[in-house]
Design an enzyme around this catalytic site. Structure first.
Site, mmCIF file in Angstrom:
data_model
loop_
_atom_site.group_PDB
_atom_site.id
_atom_site.type_symbol
_atom_site.label_atom_id
_atom_site.label_comp_id
_atom_site.label_asym_id
_atom_site.label_seq_id
_atom_site.Cartn_x
_atom_site.Cartn_y
_atom_site.Cartn_z
ATOM 1 C CD GLU A 175 -4.524 8.099 -2.653
ATOM 2 O OE1 GLU A 175 -5.960 7.545 -2.921
ATOM 3 O OE2 GLU A 175 -4.268 7.888 -1.547
ATOM 4 N NE ARG A 193 -8.333 8.754 -1.458
ATOM 5 C CZ ARG A 193 -9.471 8.371 -0.577
ATOM 6 N NH1 ARG A 193 -10.354 9.135 -0.441
ATOM 7 N NH2 ARG A 193 -9.368 7.216 -0.259
ATOM 8 C CB SER A 209 -5.639 3.657 -2.981
ATOM 9 O OG SER A 209 -6.574 3.028 -2.280
HETATM 10 P P1 FAD Z 1 2.714 12.619 3.662
HETATM 11 O O1 FAD Z 1 2.844 11.667 2.902
HETATM 12 O O2 FAD Z 1 3.973 13.161 4.513
HETATM 13 O O3 FAD Z 1 2.570 13.927 2.936
HETATM 14 C C1 FAD Z 1 1.477 13.971 2.077
HETATM 15 C C2 FAD Z 1 1.031 15.457 1.332
HETATM 16 O O4 FAD Z 1 0.640 16.219 2.306
HETATM 17 C C3 FAD Z 1 2.607 16.021 0.868
HETATM 18 O O5 FAD Z 1 2.108 17.036 -0.266
HETATM 19 C C4 FAD Z 1 3.086 16.801 1.998
HETATM 20 O O6 FAD Z 1 3.694 18.196 1.589
HETATM 21 C C5 FAD Z 1 1.756 17.381 2.745
HETATM 22 N N1 FAD Z 1 1.845 17.734 3.955
HETATM 23 C C6 FAD Z 1 2.071 16.667 5.013
HETATM 24 N N2 FAD Z 1 1.672 17.342 6.259
HETATM 25 C C7 FAD Z 1 1.587 18.654 6.007
HETATM 26 C C8 FAD Z 1 1.263 19.682 7.060
HETATM 27 N N3 FAD Z 1 1.469 19.706 8.225
HETATM 28 N N4 FAD Z 1 1.230 21.026 6.280
HETATM 29 C C9 FAD Z 1 1.412 21.167 4.794
HETATM 30 N N5 FAD Z 1 1.460 20.027 3.947
HETATM 31 C C10 FAD Z 1 1.493 18.866 4.470
HETATM 32 N N6 FAD Z 1 -5.721 7.834 2.325
HETATM 33 C C11 FAD Z 1 -7.105 7.991 2.208
HETATM 34 O O7 FAD Z 1 -7.693 9.086 2.008
HETATM 35 N N7 FAD Z 1 -7.787 6.881 2.577
HETATM 36 C C12 FAD Z 1 -7.494 5.784 3.169
HETATM 37 O O8 FAD Z 1 -8.022 4.911 3.213
HETATM 38 C C13 FAD Z 1 -6.048 5.471 3.007
HETATM 39 N N8 FAD Z 1 -5.246 4.403 3.430
HETATM 40 C C14 FAD Z 1 -4.092 4.023 3.369
HETATM 41 C C15 FAD Z 1 -3.632 2.866 3.964
HETATM 42 C C16 FAD Z 1 -2.100 2.735 3.921
HETATM 43 C C17 FAD Z 1 -1.804 1.515 4.283
HETATM 44 C C18 FAD Z 1 -1.434 3.761 3.330
HETATM 45 C C19 FAD Z 1 0.153 3.556 3.517
HETATM 46 C C20 FAD Z 1 -1.759 4.993 3.060
HETATM 47 C C21 FAD Z 1 -3.113 5.075 3.050
HETATM 48 N N9 FAD Z 1 -3.777 6.448 2.651
HETATM 49 C C22 FAD Z 1 -5.179 6.686 2.902
HETATM 50 C C23 FAD Z 1 -2.859 7.557 2.259
HETATM 51 C C24 FAD Z 1 -2.285 8.321 3.455
HETATM 52 O O9 FAD Z 1 -2.312 7.753 4.612
HETATM 53 C C25 FAD Z 1 -2.930 9.607 3.573
HETATM 54 O O10 FAD Z 1 -2.888 10.517 2.416
HETATM 55 C C26 FAD Z 1 -2.548 10.568 4.691
HETATM 56 O O11 FAD Z 1 -3.283 11.800 5.049
HETATM 57 C C27 FAD Z 1 -1.122 11.099 4.318
HETATM 58 O O12 FAD Z 1 -0.568 11.564 5.630
HETATM 59 P P2 FAD Z 1 1.155 11.945 5.819
HETATM 60 O O13 FAD Z 1 1.012 12.466 7.155
HETATM 61 O O14 FAD Z 1 1.728 10.466 5.832
HETATM 62 O O15 FAD Z 1 1.443 12.932 4.622
HETATM 63 N N1 EPU Z 2 -11.704 -4.883 -6.275
HETATM 64 C C1 EPU Z 2 -11.320 -5.803 -6.881
HETATM 65 N N2 EPU Z 2 -10.113 -6.282 -6.812
HETATM 66 C C2 EPU Z 2 -8.969 -5.716 -6.283
HETATM 67 C C3 EPU Z 2 -9.471 -4.566 -5.347
HETATM 68 C C4 EPU Z 2 -10.822 -4.199 -5.413
HETATM 69 O O1 EPU Z 2 -12.025 -6.284 -7.724
HETATM 70 O O2 EPU Z 2 -7.950 -6.327 -6.088
HETATM 71 C C5 EPU Z 2 -13.040 -4.329 -6.055
HETATM 72 C C6 EPU Z 2 -13.732 -4.851 -4.655
HETATM 73 O O3 EPU Z 2 -14.251 -5.938 -4.877
HETATM 74 C C7 EPU Z 2 -14.831 -3.781 -4.857
HETATM 75 C C8 EPU Z 2 -14.192 -2.389 -5.079
HETATM 76 O O4 EPU Z 2 -13.103 -2.850 -6.092
HETATM 77 O O5 EPU Z 2 -16.012 -4.000 -5.327
HETATM 78 C C9 EPU Z 2 -13.743 -1.459 -4.064
HETATM 79 O O6 EPU Z 2 -12.886 -2.069 -3.508
HETATM 80 P P1 EPU Z 2 -12.267 -1.531 -1.922
HETATM 81 O O7 EPU Z 2 -13.782 -1.570 -1.071
HETATM 82 O O8 EPU Z 2 -11.347 -2.330 -1.609
HETATM 83 O O9 EPU Z 2 -12.130 -0.029 -1.825
HETATM 84 P P2 EPU Z 2 -11.063 0.767 -3.176
HETATM 85 O O10 EPU Z 2 -12.043 1.479 -4.027
HETATM 86 O O11 EPU Z 2 -10.244 0.028 -3.818
HETATM 87 C C10 EPU Z 2 -11.058 2.875 -1.806
HETATM 88 C C11 EPU Z 2 -10.175 4.075 -1.460
HETATM 89 C C12 EPU Z 2 -9.436 3.440 -0.130
HETATM 90 C C13 EPU Z 2 -10.470 3.449 1.038
HETATM 91 C C14 EPU Z 2 -11.314 2.230 0.722
HETATM 92 C C15 EPU Z 2 -12.457 2.100 1.794
HETATM 93 C C16 EPU Z 2 -9.382 5.090 -3.217
HETATM 94 C C17 EPU Z 2 -8.433 5.388 -4.331
HETATM 95 N N3 EPU Z 2 -9.301 4.254 -2.328
HETATM 96 O O12 EPU Z 2 -10.257 1.777 -1.933
HETATM 97 O O13 EPU Z 2 -8.158 4.610 0.231
HETATM 98 O O14 EPU Z 2 -9.583 2.792 2.206
HETATM 99 O O15 EPU Z 2 -11.926 2.552 -0.700
HETATM 100 O O16 EPU Z 2 -13.077 3.122 1.679
HETATM 101 O O17 EPU Z 2 -10.551 5.943 -3.253
HETATM 102 C C18 EPU Z 2 -6.114 5.343 -0.039
HETATM 103 O O18 EPU Z 2 -6.621 6.243 -0.523
HETATM 104 O O19 EPU Z 2 -4.907 5.131 0.038
HETATM 105 C C19 EPU Z 2 -6.931 4.187 0.133
HETATM 106 C C20 EPU Z 2 -6.623 3.208 0.804
#
Ligand code: FAD
Ligand code: EPU
Length: 337
Positions: A333, A160, A237
């Site tokens: 995050e 991250r 997250s």
């Molecule tokens: P924004 O929120 O618009 O911006 C984020 C940052 O990037 C800001 O600092 C912005 O200035 C910069 N930025 C954006 N575009 C540019 C550009 N073109 N040039 C320079 N800087 C830029 N993240 C994960 O890693 N794993 C996950 O599994 C994950 N699951 C998610 C699930 C949900 C439901 C949600 C809502 C979010 C999740 N995220 C996850 C977080 C998010 O999706 C990512 O961080 C994504 O990359 C953000 O993209 P964005 O275009 O919305 O960026």
């Molecule tokens: N867990 C709990 N309680 C909860 C949630 C999770 O006990 O309420 C436990 C689960 O049972 C599991 C562990 O925590 O044993 C991990 O949970 P999960 O697999 O749901 O993933 P996470 O660690 O909570 C991370 C990333 C996600 C990504 C998933 C899948 C981070 C901060 N988050 O979540 O990324 O999608 O793994 O790889 O690393 C994001 O960054 O926005 C994001 C959604």
């Protein structure tokens, strides 16, 4: 090409927090960035707003990156090199690569946001980080007034994290990423080590999954666990999974044997923040309009009408409780604007 004034940013952040931008401009071509009339001063580069906490009004210029385009740039014996514009929707881009027969990004299906933001925090999910498929990016440098090509080693990718998350980088609005090139190896290896993915495939009796099978499994898992921002505003997250020294993990493990612990190659151990939050009593609990999601405690949700201050209040309360109970400090995050 002029910027608009006093634009409501609520629809541009997935937490649906209120705030107005003094100025706003949608960027759909590279030349708009180089245009002389682009106002100087404080600016923020916005993608899909899915990793953003708006603190209220923004007294500067929002550049909303919407540059389209996706193509096979070149291929060699080992890999396909795919280029996409910063404004492309990430999930749609991933599904398009799969449809073209270029697998490798399937584990990152259904992550919200844009292609241009993917390298910023090195998006990751289900056993893959984008760094593993990243080749290079092109960005407009506002200070040097030139386009730069940045390769993988320069980006300093980590969990991250990247060069672009360093202190002040986003608020300085120094560079706008305009396009990203991905390197997708022609030898494809299924990556379904993550327990949830393995279980989902087993439940469907799939033993040798295709890239599409993995994408489908991950989409199903995510739809079950994570709130849809269109219905329940959130930013995914809300905290990093903490990386701690092995001695700390061992001590916590002795006190709490059920705590999920993931040893890292560097000797540290990643702890599951969601588990710690749940144990601290925050799963499904709210403070005012902001709470932690009932199905995934690591996701902070806006139940309606929340402001950036409400988000910070709940964030601080969760951080304080987890610190008091487990001695662990949480790093948020999302980016705070
Ligand atoms: P924004 O929120 O618009 O911006 C984020 C940052 O990037 C800001 O600092 C912005 O200035 C910069 N930025 C954006 N575009 C540019 C550009 N073109 N040039 C320079 N800087 C830029 N993240 C994960 O890693 N794993 C996950 O599994 C994950 N699951 C998610 C699930 C949900 C439901 C949600 C809502 C979010 C999740 N995220 C996850 C977080 C998010 O999706 C990512 O961080 C994504 O990359 C953000 O993209 P964005 O275009 O919305 O960026
Ligand atoms: N867990 C709990 N309680 C909860 C949630 C999770 O006990 O309420 C436990 C689960 O049972 C599991 C562990 O925590 O044993 C991990 O949970 P999960 O697999 O749901 O993933 P996470 O660690 O909570 C991370 C990333 C996600 C990504 C998933 C899948 C981070 C901060 N988050 O979540 O990324 O999608 O793994 O790889 O690393 C994001 O960054 O926005 C994001 C959604």
């Amino acid at each position: 090409m002029h910027s608009e004034q006093n634009i409501d940013l609520t629809p541009f952040n997935t937490l649906a927090l209120p705030g107005k931008a003094a100025r706003y401009q949608k960027i759909t071509t590279q030349t708009q960035l180089t245009a002389a009339e682009l106002p100087a001063g404080k600016r923020f580069i916005l993608g899909g707003g899915s990793n953003l906490v708006l603190n209220g009004d923004f007294d500067g210029l929002i550049l909303h990156m919407a540059i389209p385009g996706k193509r096979l740039l070149r291929e060699d014996a080992e890999a396909w090199y795919i280029e996409a514009g910063a404004g492309e929707n990430w999930h749609d881009f991933v599904q398009w690569t799969l449809a073209q027969g270029w697998p490798g990004l399937e584990n990152l299906s259904l992550i919200p946001g844009t292609v241009g933001a993917a390298p910023i925090q090195n998006i990751g999910a289900y056993g893959l980080e984008v760094a593993e498929r990243f080749h290079s990016l092109t960005a407009w440098d506002f200070e040097k007034q030139t386009f730069l090509t940045v390769d993988r080693s320069t980006c300093r990718f980590a969990y991250r994290d990247s060069l672009f998350k360093q202190e002040g980088w986003h608020l300085s609005g120094r560079m706008a990423i305009t396009s990203v090139v991905f390197r997708l190896p022609k030898v494809w290896l299924a990556n379904h080590r993550y327990a949830d993915v393995a279980q989902e495939l087993a439940a469907q009796s799939i033993t040798t999954p295709t890239p599409q099978d993995i994408a489908k499994a991950i989409i199903a898992i995510r739809q079950r666990k994570l709130p849809d921002p269109a219905i329940t505003p959130n930013a995914g997250s809300f905290f990093h999974n903490p990386l701690v020294d092995r001695s700390i993990a061992e001590k916590l493990g002795a006190d709490y044997p059920a705590l999920p612990r993931y040893p890292q190659p560097d000797g540290r151990v990643k702890l599951a923040a969601g588990w710690l939050i749940e144990q601290a009593g925050w799963k499904g609990k709210s403070l005012g309009p902001v709470g932690m999601y009932e199905k995934q405690a690591l996701v902070l949700v806006n139940h309606g009408g929340a402001t950036g201050a409400d988000v910070r209040r709940t964030m601080a309360a969760v951080q304080a409780d987890v610190k008091m109970r487990f001695g662990i400090e949480f790093t948020p995050e999302p980016i705070f604007l």
